[in-house]
Every structure is written in C-alpha cells, then in structure tokens.
Design a protein around this motif. Structure first.
Motif, mmCIF file in Angstrom:
data_model
loop_
_atom_site.group_PDB
_atom_site.id
_atom_site.type_symbol
_atom_site.label_atom_id
_atom_site.label_comp_id
_atom_site.label_asym_id
_atom_site.label_seq_id
_atom_site.Cartn_x
_atom_site.Cartn_y
_atom_site.Cartn_z
ATOM 1 N N UNK A 173 71.328 30.000 52.565
ATOM 2 C CA UNK A 173 71.517 31.452 52.481
ATOM 3 C C UNK A 173 70.382 32.152 53.200
ATOM 4 N N UNK A 174 70.724 33.196 53.931
ATOM 5 C CA UNK A 174 69.749 33.893 54.776
ATOM 6 C C UNK A 174 68.468 34.267 54.030
ATOM 7 N N UNK A 175 68.596 34.815 52.829
ATOM 8 C CA UNK A 175 67.408 35.276 52.101
ATOM 9 C C UNK A 175 66.536 34.144 51.551
ATOM 10 N N UNK A 176 67.017 32.900 51.661
ATOM 11 C CA UNK A 176 66.246 31.751 51.176
ATOM 12 C C UNK A 176 65.733 30.862 52.318
ATOM 13 N N UNK A 177 65.954 31.298 53.557
ATOM 14 C CA UNK A 177 65.499 30.500 54.699
ATOM 15 C C UNK A 177 63.988 30.560 54.843
ATOM 16 N N UNK A 178 63.454 29.555 55.534
ATOM 17 C CA UNK A 178 62.019 29.423 55.812
ATOM 18 C C UNK A 178 61.195 29.233 54.536
ATOM 19 N N UNK A 179 61.834 28.601 53.537
ATOM 20 C CA UNK A 179 61.138 28.311 52.286
ATOM 21 C C UNK A 179 61.179 26.816 51.957
ATOM 22 N N UNK A 180 61.547 26.000 52.956
ATOM 23 C CA UNK A 180 61.547 24.548 52.780
ATOM 24 C C UNK A 180 62.821 23.968 52.195
ATOM 25 N N UNK A 181 63.834 24.787 52.004
ATOM 26 C CA UNK A 181 65.068 24.303 51.374
ATOM 27 C C UNK A 181 65.821 23.367 52.311
ATOM 28 N N UNK A 182 65.962 23.725 53.581
ATOM 29 C CA UNK A 182 66.653 22.850 54.541
ATOM 30 C C UNK A 182 65.916 21.519 54.670
ATOM 31 N N UNK A 183 64.600 21.580 54.681
ATOM 32 C CA UNK A 183 63.798 20.353 54.752
ATOM 33 C C UNK A 183 64.084 19.462 53.553
ATOM 34 N N UNK A 184 64.126 20.047 52.375
ATOM 35 C CA UNK A 184 64.399 19.253 51.174
ATOM 36 C C UNK A 184 65.813 18.686 51.182
ATOM 37 N N UNK A 185 66.782 19.440 51.692
ATOM 38 C CA UNK A 185 68.158 18.930 51.786
ATOM 39 C C UNK A 185 68.227 17.724 52.720
ATOM 40 N N UNK A 186 67.588 17.818 53.883
ATOM 41 C CA UNK A 186 67.617 16.705 54.834
ATOM 42 C C UNK A 186 66.868 15.500 54.268
ATOM 43 N N UNK A 187 65.704 15.726 53.674
ATOM 44 C CA UNK A 187 64.956 14.607 53.081
ATOM 45 C C UNK A 187 65.785 13.885 52.028
#
Length: 163
Positions: free
Chosen positions: A86-100
């Motif tokens: 979600x746009x308002x949650x970007x750049x907070x490490x969430x995508x990194x945690x999903x990929x990991x």
C-alpha cells in the motif's frame, strides 16, 4: 517502530490485496479487470500454489493487510510475482520483509533451485531492489506483457537449503 506480521494468506486476506494490486499495477493485464475477476484470480493462484508450499504471503500492520507477494512454482522454477505494498506503507521495509520471507520458504522446501522474477518496464527501478537479495539480470524480453514494452527477467540459481 511498527510491528509487521508476514504470513501465508488465508482466503479472506486476498480480498484486501485487490485494492492494493489495482493501485500498484495500473497497466497489468490481470489487475485492470473488475475487483471480482481479480479476487477470483487471486483465489485460484493461491490455491494452485499451496500444494507446492507457496501461495500468497501477506504483510499486516495492526491486523490490516498492507502488502503481498505470490510465491509460485512452475515446473522446476520458483517465481515471485505481484510484490506490492500500500502506498502509505512504502519505504518502511515491508517489501523487503515479504521477499525475505518468500525466499526463506522456498529455500526451506528444496535444494538446487532457481527463482525468477519478471519486472516490467514501468517497474524498472525494482531491479536494484531485487539485486540486493542476490538476483541477477538474466534477460530482457520485448513485447512480453504488452506490445512495445520490455520485461526484465532476474534469476537466482543453485541456491542451497540452509543447514
């Protein structure tokens, strides 16, 4: 610091991904369809991949779904698809945690594997993001998703299961 919970999606979580995907993938052939069609696609792809140990992973903050990724297996190749936050949650490490978490799941299931990711031309900035995990640009395909558009295929090969 906010607590981010990453886990395998339950069917009821998939409805929350519809709006996230519609706003993240404006040109995507699947996510330009109706919400009902998108939900049907998400449910089908989730169920199809559960049997291999994959499926959709969701990221939750305060019990609200804020992102997701599809872990899927096609023949002997694992793929990561539809990473979005979600746009308002970007750049907070969430995508990194999903990929990991996706990589941990795949590595826990098999050895000597290949994982691929396709990045469309309008997502070209994600190439360096995936390279941080060890993915390498393998090839560029023309007209793969849409006429006149390039797609970048990244891969990670011969990963070993952790001891």
């Amino acid at each position: 610091m906010m607590k981010i919970d990453i886990h395998l999606a339950e069917i009821e979580n998939l409805n929350s991904l519809v709006a996230i995907y519609k706003s993240a993938f404006l040109k995507h052939n699947i996510f330009c369809k109706s919400s009902a069609d998108i939900l049907a696609y998400l449910e089908e792809s989730h169920k199809d991949n559960l049997m291999f140990g994959g499926g959709y992973l969701v990221a939750k903050v305060n019990d609200t779904v804020v992102g997701g990724i599809l872990v899927r297996k096609k023949e002997d190749i694992w793929k990561l698809n539809h990473l979005a936050v979600k746009k308002e949650f970007r750049r907070q490490g969430i995508a990194t945690q999903l990929v990991k978490r996706a990589l941990e799941i795949i590595k826990g299931l098999c050895t000597n594997l290949t994982i691929k990711i396709s990045v469309s031309e309008d997502e070209k900035g994600l190439i360096s993001f995936y390279e941080k995990f060890g993915f390498k640009l393998e090839q560029t395909l023309k007209d793969y998703y849409r006429p006149g558009e390039e797609v970048y295929v990244l891969s990670m090969n011969n990963l070993q299961k952790p001891l």
